[in-house]
Design an enzyme around this catalytic site. Structure first.
Site, PDB file in Angstrom:
ATOM      1  N   ASN A 184       0.857  -1.181   0.000  1.00 32.58           N
ATOM      2  CA  ASN A 184       0.000   0.000   0.000  1.00 32.58           C
ATOM      3  C   ASN A 184       0.900   1.241   0.000  1.00 32.58           C
ATOM      4  O   ASN A 184       1.673   1.445   0.941  1.00 32.58           O
ATOM      5  CB  ASN A 184      -0.895  -0.035   1.253  1.00 32.58           C
ATOM      6  CG  ASN A 184      -1.825   1.154   1.316  1.00 32.58           C
ATOM      7  OD1 ASN A 184      -1.416   2.287   1.057  1.00 32.58           O
ATOM      8  ND2 ASN A 184      -3.070   0.922   1.651  1.00 32.58           N
ATOM      9  N   HIS A 217       0.959   6.304   1.577  1.00 29.73           N
ATOM     10  CA  HIS A 217       1.770   7.287   2.308  1.00 29.73           C
ATOM     11  C   HIS A 217       2.822   7.967   1.438  1.00 29.73           C
ATOM     12  O   HIS A 217       3.363   8.999   1.825  1.00 29.73           O
ATOM     13  CB  HIS A 217       2.413   6.651   3.534  1.00 29.73           C
ATOM     14  CG  HIS A 217       1.421   6.395   4.627  1.00 29.73           C
ATOM     15  ND1 HIS A 217       0.323   7.192   4.837  1.00 29.73           N
ATOM     16  CD2 HIS A 217       1.347   5.428   5.562  1.00 29.73           C
ATOM     17  CE1 HIS A 217      -0.375   6.741   5.854  1.00 29.73           C
ATOM     18  NE2 HIS A 217       0.224   5.653   6.311  1.00 29.73           N
ATOM     19  N   HIS A 261      -5.665   3.591  -1.797  1.00 31.48           N
ATOM     20  CA  HIS A 261      -7.003   3.876  -1.283  1.00 31.48           C
ATOM     21  C   HIS A 261      -7.418   5.257  -1.780  1.00 31.48           C
ATOM     22  O   HIS A 261      -6.819   6.257  -1.391  1.00 31.48           O
ATOM     23  CB  HIS A 261      -6.964   3.829   0.251  1.00 31.48           C
ATOM     24  CG  HIS A 261      -8.291   3.985   0.909  1.00 31.48           C
ATOM     25  ND1 HIS A 261      -8.462   3.807   2.264  1.00 31.48           N
ATOM     26  CD2 HIS A 261      -9.517   4.294   0.427  1.00 31.48           C
ATOM     27  CE1 HIS A 261      -9.737   4.006   2.589  1.00 31.48           C
ATOM     28  NE2 HIS A 261     -10.389   4.321   1.473  1.00 31.48           N
ATOM     29  N   ARG A 296      -9.704   7.879  -1.273  1.00 34.31           N
ATOM     30  CA  ARG A 296     -10.674   8.297  -0.261  1.00 34.31           C
ATOM     31  C   ARG A 296     -11.532   9.436  -0.798  1.00 34.31           C
ATOM     32  O   ARG A 296     -11.092  10.198  -1.666  1.00 34.31           O
ATOM     33  CB  ARG A 296      -9.945   8.756   1.008  1.00 34.31           C
ATOM     34  CG  ARG A 296      -9.083   7.689   1.653  1.00 34.31           C
ATOM     35  CD  ARG A 296      -8.491   8.192   2.952  1.00 34.31           C
ATOM     36  NE  ARG A 296      -9.466   8.145   4.009  1.00 34.31           N
ATOM     37  CZ  ARG A 296      -9.517   7.204   4.957  1.00 34.31           C
ATOM     38  NH1 ARG A 296      -8.625   6.257   4.996  1.00 34.31           N
ATOM     39  NH2 ARG A 296     -10.460   7.216   5.871  1.00 34.31           N
ATOM     40  N   ARG A 331      -7.268  12.714   0.497  1.00 29.15           N
ATOM     41  CA  ARG A 331      -6.198  13.234   1.375  1.00 29.15           C
ATOM     42  C   ARG A 331      -4.804  12.767   0.950  1.00 29.15           C
ATOM     43  O   ARG A 331      -3.822  13.380   1.314  1.00 29.15           O
ATOM     44  CB  ARG A 331      -6.463  12.871   2.828  1.00 29.15           C
ATOM     45  CG  ARG A 331      -6.302  11.404   3.118  1.00 29.15           C
ATOM     46  CD  ARG A 331      -6.376  11.125   4.592  1.00 29.15           C
ATOM     47  NE  ARG A 331      -7.747  11.252   5.100  1.00 29.15           N
ATOM     48  CZ  ARG A 331      -8.163  10.637   6.201  1.00 29.15           C
ATOM     49  NH1 ARG A 331      -7.318   9.905   6.898  1.00 29.15           N
ATOM     50  NH2 ARG A 331      -9.393  10.752   6.611  1.00 29.15           N
ATOM     51  N   GLU A 347      -8.477   0.199  -3.045  1.00 32.02           N
ATOM     52  CA  GLU A 347      -9.254   0.184  -1.801  1.00 32.02           C
ATOM     53  C   GLU A 347     -10.230   1.339  -1.863  1.00 32.02           C
ATOM     54  O   GLU A 347      -9.839   2.449  -2.254  1.00 32.02           O
ATOM     55  CB  GLU A 347      -8.271   0.450  -0.663  1.00 32.02           C
ATOM     56  CG  GLU A 347      -8.370  -0.455   0.503  1.00 32.02           C
ATOM     57  CD  GLU A 347      -7.395  -0.007   1.558  1.00 32.02           C
ATOM     58  OE1 GLU A 347      -7.722   0.923   2.306  1.00 32.02           O
ATOM     59  OE2 GLU A 347      -6.298  -0.569   1.603  1.00 32.02           O
ATOM     60  N   THR A 388      -8.196   3.332   8.142  1.00 31.03           N
ATOM     61  CA  THR A 388      -9.396   2.496   8.256  1.00 31.03           C
ATOM     62  C   THR A 388      -9.414   1.860   9.651  1.00 31.03           C
ATOM     63  O   THR A 388      -8.437   1.254  10.074  1.00 31.03           O
ATOM     64  CB  THR A 388      -9.365   1.400   7.176  1.00 31.03           C
ATOM     65  OG1 THR A 388      -8.986   1.999   5.941  1.00 31.03           O
ATOM     66  CG2 THR A 388     -10.710   0.743   7.026  1.00 31.03           C
ATOM     67  N   GLU A 407     -10.526  -9.695   3.058  1.00 26.88           N
ATOM     68  CA  GLU A 407      -9.264  -9.249   3.664  1.00 26.88           C
ATOM     69  C   GLU A 407      -9.537  -9.144   5.159  1.00 26.88           C
ATOM     70  O   GLU A 407     -10.343  -8.312   5.603  1.00 26.88           O
ATOM     71  CB  GLU A 407      -8.794  -7.908   3.099  1.00 26.88           C
ATOM     72  CG  GLU A 407      -7.479  -7.478   3.772  1.00 26.88           C
ATOM     73  CD  GLU A 407      -6.843  -6.265   3.129  1.00 26.88           C
ATOM     74  OE1 GLU A 407      -6.934  -6.100   1.890  1.00 26.88           O
ATOM     75  OE2 GLU A 407      -6.245  -5.471   3.880  1.00 26.88           O
ATOM     76  N   HIS A 455      -3.399  -4.748   7.783  1.00 28.32           N
ATOM     77  CA  HIS A 455      -3.531  -3.615   8.693  1.00 28.32           C
ATOM     78  C   HIS A 455      -2.603  -3.778   9.874  1.00 28.32           C
ATOM     79  O   HIS A 455      -2.681  -4.754  10.612  1.00 28.32           O
ATOM     80  CB  HIS A 455      -4.966  -3.395   9.193  1.00 28.32           C
ATOM     81  CG  HIS A 455      -5.269  -1.931   9.333  1.00 28.32           C
ATOM     82  ND1 HIS A 455      -4.840  -1.191  10.397  1.00 28.32           N
ATOM     83  CD2 HIS A 455      -5.897  -1.078   8.500  1.00 28.32           C
ATOM     84  CE1 HIS A 455      -5.212   0.059  10.232  1.00 28.32           C
ATOM     85  NE2 HIS A 455      -5.854   0.163   9.089  1.00 28.32           N
TER      86      HIS A 455
HETATM   87  N1  PXP Z   1      -5.702  -3.113   4.277  1.00 31.41           N
HETATM   88  C1  PXP Z   1      -6.653  -2.153   4.397  1.00 31.41           C
HETATM   89  C2  PXP Z   1      -8.046  -2.509   4.021  1.00 31.41           C
HETATM   90  C3  PXP Z   1      -6.316  -0.850   4.813  1.00 31.41           C
HETATM   91  O1  PXP Z   1      -7.267   0.088   4.934  1.00 31.41           O
HETATM   92  C4  PXP Z   1      -4.963  -0.557   5.067  1.00 31.41           C
HETATM   93  C5  PXP Z   1      -4.578   0.846   5.455  1.00 31.41           C
HETATM   94  O2  PXP Z   1      -4.761   1.689   4.379  1.00 31.41           O
HETATM   95  C6  PXP Z   1      -4.026  -1.578   4.929  1.00 31.41           C
HETATM   96  C7  PXP Z   1      -4.418  -2.858   4.562  1.00 31.41           C
HETATM   97  C8  PXP Z   1      -2.567  -1.338   5.215  1.00 31.41           C
HETATM   98  O3  PXP Z   1      -2.440  -1.065   6.568  1.00 31.41           O
HETATM   99  P1  PXP Z   1      -1.045  -0.541   7.121  1.00 31.41           P
HETATM  100  O4  PXP Z   1      -0.785   0.771   6.479  1.00 31.41           O
HETATM  101  O5  PXP Z   1      -1.284  -0.447   8.593  1.00 31.41           O
HETATM  102  O6  PXP Z   1      -0.027  -1.576   6.750  1.00 31.41           O
END
Ligand code: PXP
Length: 247
Positions: free
Chosen positions: A7, A10, A50, A52, A56, A77, A108, A158, A197
């Protein structure tokens, strides 16, 4: 083999911190595609972003660019809202992961309440699938929700590992039990089992007790670690650790 979806939200968070008001500026950096290429070079199996409602971090142009240029799969996402669903239908990502979305949250915060929103989720799932996208639901490890995912026609779940990631000792063991039971049921119902997550190099091995995992989605830790190691190295290290998963 356990797959890794990285992901890279960031990466966009950092860009937007300075350039949110100057989209298209030649100085806007870091470049999302450059980051994705580093993940690909390290062996990542998919890239997750993601989109959103408040834009953001990831913006629409990022999603279209990644869909056009990625060599690996794109996992979008998103919340189940008409605006974002229409974008997903135009982008045609390989995968969509439907998540609950709340404007105030930092990230999330929990899984979807699939039973409460079953009819809307079912409709979106069949529209996306008819358009060539496989659909995953982000859920807490609650058996009732897993059954509801199958009832809505999802291809994958997931499992939300946030509680696991923040727990320790007996509480973490109990969460591994819940995740395992959810994974067993999802697998028995024909659903692919993904998880994500809060996963880090420090906690991911404790998750290996959970059966049937196909893909982990990891963001914050990999991008944070990239500040010192570089993104290619942080993804490569995680893949090395994930190679220890026995299924
Ligand atoms: N899976 C989902 C559905 C999420 O919302 C996120 C955060 O955007 C992640 C995985 C990745 O989580 P993390 O950034 O804590 O590794």
């Amino acid at each position: 083999m356990l797959h890794l979806g990285v992901n890279i939200d960031h990466v966009a968070t950092l860009r937007q911190a300075r350039y949110a008001q100057m989209p298209g500026s030649p100085n806007a950096e870091p470049l999302i595609l450059e980051a994705a290429r580093e993940c690909e070079a390290a062996g990542a199996h998919s890239i997750t972003v993601h989109l959103r409602a408040d834009r953001r971090h990831i913006v629409d142009a990022d999603v279209f660019l990644l869909k056009k240029e990625l060599r690996v799969k794109l996992n979008l996402e998103m919340g189940n809202t008409p605006e974002i669903v229409e974008i997903a239908l135009r982008v045609r990502p390989d995968f969509v992961c439907l998540v609950p979305e709340n404007r105030q949250e930092i990230t999330t915060e929990g899984g979807l309440d699939v039973t409460a929103h079953a009819s809307g989720l079912k409709e979106t799932t069949s529209r996306l699938q008819a358009n060539g996208t496989r659909v995953s639901f982000f859920v807490d490890p609650v058996l009732e929700h897993i059954r509801a995912c199958a009832g809505c026609g999802a291809d994958m779940v997931e499992l939300h590992t946030g509680t696991f990631a923040n727990a320790s000792g007996k509480e973490r063991d109990a969460e591994v039990e819940r995740l395992s039971a959810a994974a067993e049921l999802a697998h028995a119902l024909g659903l692919q089992v993904n998880a994500g997550h809060g996963l880090t190099m420090r906690n991911v091995c404790d998750l290996f007790a959970v059966p049937h995992l196909a893909e982990l989605n990891i963001g914050h830790h990999l991008v944070a670690r990239a500040i010192t190691t570089g993104l290619r190295e942080s993804v490569r290290e995680m893949l090395l650790v994930m190679g220890g998963y026995g299924g």
